[in-house]
Design a protein around this motif. Structure first.
Motif, PDB file in Angstrom:
ATOM      1  N   ARG A 148       3.693   8.756   0.948  1.00 55.23           N
ATOM      2  CA  ARG A 148       3.318   7.579   1.743  1.00 55.23           C
ATOM      3  C   ARG A 148       2.475   7.987   2.953  1.00 55.23           C
ATOM      4  O   ARG A 148       1.508   7.306   3.307  1.00 55.23           O
ATOM      5  CB  ARG A 148       4.566   6.837   2.210  1.00 55.23           C
ATOM      6  CG  ARG A 148       5.374   6.231   1.091  1.00 55.23           C
ATOM      7  CD  ARG A 148       6.555   5.421   1.611  1.00 55.23           C
ATOM      8  NE  ARG A 148       7.487   5.233   0.516  1.00 55.23           N
ATOM      9  CZ  ARG A 148       8.683   5.796   0.432  1.00 55.23           C
ATOM     10  NH1 ARG A 148       9.134   6.552   1.419  1.00 55.23           N
ATOM     11  NH2 ARG A 148       9.446   5.598  -0.616  1.00 55.23           N
TER      12      ARG A 148
ATOM     13  N   SER B 170       0.817  -1.213   0.000  1.00 55.79           N
ATOM     14  CA  SER B 170       0.000   0.000   0.000  1.00 55.79           C
ATOM     15  C   SER B 170       0.850   1.261   0.000  1.00 55.79           C
ATOM     16  O   SER B 170       0.390   2.331  -0.418  1.00 55.79           O
ATOM     17  CB  SER B 170      -0.935   0.015   1.215  1.00 55.79           C
ATOM     18  OG  SER B 170      -0.207   0.235   2.417  1.00 55.79           O
ATOM     19  N   GLN B 171       2.114   1.155   0.461  1.00 55.97           N
ATOM     20  CA  GLN B 171       2.999   2.312   0.489  1.00 55.97           C
ATOM     21  C   GLN B 171       4.136   2.206  -0.525  1.00 55.97           C
ATOM     22  O   GLN B 171       4.832   3.189  -0.777  1.00 55.97           O
ATOM     23  CB  GLN B 171       3.597   2.486   1.891  1.00 55.97           C
ATOM     24  CG  GLN B 171       2.590   2.791   2.972  1.00 55.97           C
ATOM     25  CD  GLN B 171       3.259   3.098   4.306  1.00 55.97           C
ATOM     26  OE1 GLN B 171       4.267   3.797   4.389  1.00 55.97           O
ATOM     27  NE2 GLN B 171       2.690   2.569   5.380  1.00 55.97           N
TER      28      GLN B 171
ATOM     29  N   GLN C 100      -1.074   8.731   1.846  1.00 51.65           N
ATOM     30  CA  GLN C 100      -1.794   7.505   1.524  1.00 51.65           C
ATOM     31  C   GLN C 100      -2.181   6.734   2.784  1.00 51.65           C
ATOM     32  O   GLN C 100      -3.225   6.070   2.825  1.00 51.65           O
ATOM     33  CB  GLN C 100      -0.943   6.635   0.599  1.00 51.65           C
ATOM     34  CG  GLN C 100      -0.735   7.246  -0.779  1.00 51.65           C
ATOM     35  CD  GLN C 100       0.464   6.671  -1.518  1.00 51.65           C
ATOM     36  OE1 GLN C 100       1.137   5.775  -1.014  1.00 51.65           O
ATOM     37  NE2 GLN C 100       0.746   7.196  -2.699  1.00 51.65           N
TER      38      GLN C 100
END
Length: 656
Positions: free
Chosen positions: A315, A112-113, A318
């Motif tokens: 990041r 996800s990052q 997010q």
């Protein structure tokens, strides 16, 4: 990739065992570094550092994270540092990790990052702050010498010595020993004699033990004899830190909120004091902050710092802030060439092989298609960039149970009493006390006696608010050159920004609105024409804070008079290496001078401050952490004009 089995054509080798890479990782690195036993015994607030050679697919990291979550006390912290010269693309990483469904929750958080990685240091935060990953992207003989860390366990991994002999060298083993805490352990899948002898020569007691699967033997060991420490400039060394895990942050702008958030995620109790009635009420209060990443193909310290900071900020967004609803939008940023010099800079960057997901060159027609309005210049497109509402981000960063916020609280004096700082108001009344204080007050950081020597300068900037309509709302990306204009947010575009050195008031001026509209001409003549007869909806003025070298000031604060007296020898010979401990202001730190880049630089700066205070591995290379260190200006003041041509200090005070 060979099916879902990752294979390196460069080294003609697989990334992990075809039989069971996860079981091999557990056998070699987790078991033979005795991690479960050591982690179970950790005390509250402790952190443990693993360093690894060769991140590869991230399998070792994810396996360690899984074990950490299973056995480490909940109020302890894992820091994983890994080197990687050839990082996998996000697509290949996702395919490789799909082999291990039991690691799915950890892989998902990593992915996800994770984006395609650029060279430099990449910093990640997971599991609510309990797990930190720092990837050193580049040749390990370049990156490990710049690592500032105390390592508890080594994963000596990488492609086999016969496949990658350039890595398995005595210089690596020596650097491992230098970075190790007393008693640090090491494990590796290989049992090659040269590796064993090299580690023994560096100070590790090594033994052969049963290997995994078809591998008969492997190596594990422990640091037995620490090498002599190399000289480090004491004005850049780590001050003694308190065991009290609480702090006061002065200022609730981007720098202060980022610092408070980074500390709170590490279990610190943080009180944020803000003189204004609201959070992000000063320079961080603009409706839209631009995720603007201006780099240099020559990679000076400022460019390297911005690149690492930009990617960490993306990041963080997010992870922490839902897009939309006026909060933030990853709409992309177009940096347009304003003149021949700028076009050459941009072409130099485009030629350096950055991942397409990070930046790529576009001509005027391509830029127009991306922007949704006509653009008459070529430039660079940053697909991951965009805009964010700084007040929305600041509020989100402070939404942590370990953070208390007090607004309308003006500190006029700091006074040290025994091991505590007293924060006093204009009448001498005590407002708060703490052993640790971080001042994040932009140019007002220098109004305290302890920080008055810091080289800070305010610069006035005004943005102009323009009404959005159907035509202007075709703008889909941020446009940047000498100024910037944003896509519509809640019915407005924001255009800026002026730079004024001749006035420091906060009253908007028609002159600066006109200046901003002239900047729009260089971005999109079509938009300039559209707004030429439309009166602005208003304007907002803030004061940026900068330092003479345009880098922020991040870290612990010295006593200036004591420093100049204690190290006066440097004024005569800058090549001297004094060992006397620096005269620190105990427990006093600053995070300031972000200029117009605070949206980019503040989040990673908060991580750097937290690493200083928590005695963790620094998230920046040592030369960059010194380039942003508050001590740099006192050092320059001391040696200015007095060093010989043979003994000029190099970057960050290192000798050349």
């Amino acid at each position: 990739m060979d099916g879902d089995q990752p294979f390196s054509s460069r080294f003609d080798d697989v990334y992990f065992s075809r039989e069971s890479g996860l079981d091999e990782t557990r056998h070699v690195f987790l078991t033979h570094n005795r991690l479960e036993q050591r982690w179970t015994a950790l005390s509250a607030g402790e952190h443990f550092c693993i360093a690894e050679t060769g991140f590869g697919t991230g399998l070792n990291f994810l396996a360690a994270w899984q074990l950490w979550q299973a056995c480490a006390p909940v109020d302890t912290f894992l820091h994983f540092v890994s080197t990687e010269k050839y990082p996998l693309s996000r697509t290949d990483l996702q395919r490789a990790l799909a082999i291990w469904p039991e690691l799915g929750p950890f892989s998902a958080e990593l992915l996800s990052q994770y984006q395609d990685l650029t060279p430099g240091w990449q910093h990640f935060s997971f599991a609510g702050g309990r797990v930190t990953l720092t990837l050193l992207i580049g040749d390990l003989f370049d990156t490990l010498p710049q690592l500032d860390a105390a390592v508890d366990a080594w994963f000596l991994d990488g492609f086999a010595p016969a496949r990658n002999p350039d890595m398995w060298q005595p210089a690596l083993y020596q650097r491992m020993a230098e970075l190790s805490r007393p008693g640090a352990t090491v494990a590796t899948f290989t049992s090659v004699g040269d590796v064993r002898r090299g580690l023994i020569a560096a100070g590790f007691a090594m033994q052969k033990v049963k290997g995994f699967g078809r591998k008969r033997e492997m190596l594990c060991g422990q640091l037995e004899q620490a090498p002599a420490s190399r000289w480090q400039a004491p004005w850049y060394a780590r001050p003694n830190t308190t065991t009290e895990r609480s702090a006061i942050v002065v200022g609730a702008g981007l720098a202060g909120c980022s610092t408070a958030h980074s500390l709170a995620r590490r279990g610190w109790q943080v009180t944020v004091l803000e003189r204004l009635p609201e959070i992000a009420g000063a320079a961080s209060g603009n409706p839209q902050g631009i995720l603007y990443c201006k780099l240099s193909p020559h990679h000076p310290p400022l460019s390297r710092f911005i690149q690492s900071s930009y990617q960490y900020s993306l990041r963080l967004l997010q992870r922490e802030l839902e897009p939309g609803e006026g909060r933030w939008q990853a709409c992309g940023v177009l940096q347009l060439g304003s003149d021949e010099k700028e076009l050459r800079r941009q072409q130099g960057l485009a030629d350096q092989g950055y991942p397409h997901s990070f930046l790529y060159a576009v001509n005027a027609a391509e830029a127009s298609a991306l922007a949704g309005v006509k653009v008459e210049r070529s430039g660079l497109f940053f697909p991951g960039g965009g805009w964010v509402s700084p007040p929305a981000l600041c509020r989100r960063l402070l939404e942590h149970p370990n953070i208390q916020v007090r607004t309308t609280t003006t500190i006029v004096e700091l006074r040290r009493d025994d091991d505590q700082w007293q924060l006093l108001d204009e009448n001498g009344n005590q407002l708060a006390t703490s052993g640790t204080v971080i001042i994040c007050g932009a140019h007002e950081t220098a109004r305290f006696a302890q920080t008055r020597h810091l080289a800070l300068k305010p610069i006035r900037g005004q943005i102009t608010h323009l009404p959005a309509d159907n035509d202007s709302s075709r703008l889909k990306t941020v446009l940047c050159a000498d100024g910037y204009v944003s896509p519509a947010r809640q019915g407005q575009h924001h255009l800026g920004a002026s730079f004024r050195f001749d006035r420091l008031d906060l009253v908007p001026s028609d002159e600066e609105n006109q200046h901003n509209l002239e900047l729009l001409l260089g971005l999109s003549p079509e938009l300039h024409q559209h707004f030429s007869s439309t009166p602005p909806l208003g304007a907002r003025v803030g004061l940026r804070c900068t330092a003479p070298d345009y880098l922020p000031l991040l870290g612990p604060v010295l006593k200036p008079d004591s420093f100049l007296q204690q190290y006066a020898v440097l004024g005569k010979d800058a090549s001297q290496q004094p060992d006397e401990q620096a005269p620190w202001q105990p427990g006093l730190y600053v995070n300031t001078a972000h200029g117009s880049r605070g949206m980019i630089s503040a989040p990673l700066s908060g991580e750097l401050l937290a690493a200083w205070l928590n005695n963790e591995p620094l998230p920046l290379p040592r030369d960059l952490s010194e380039a942003v260190h508050p001590s740099r200006f006192l050092l320059r003041q001391l040696v200015r004009g007095k060093q010989t041509s043979r003994h000029k200090p190099g970057p960050a005070g290192q000798r050349q």
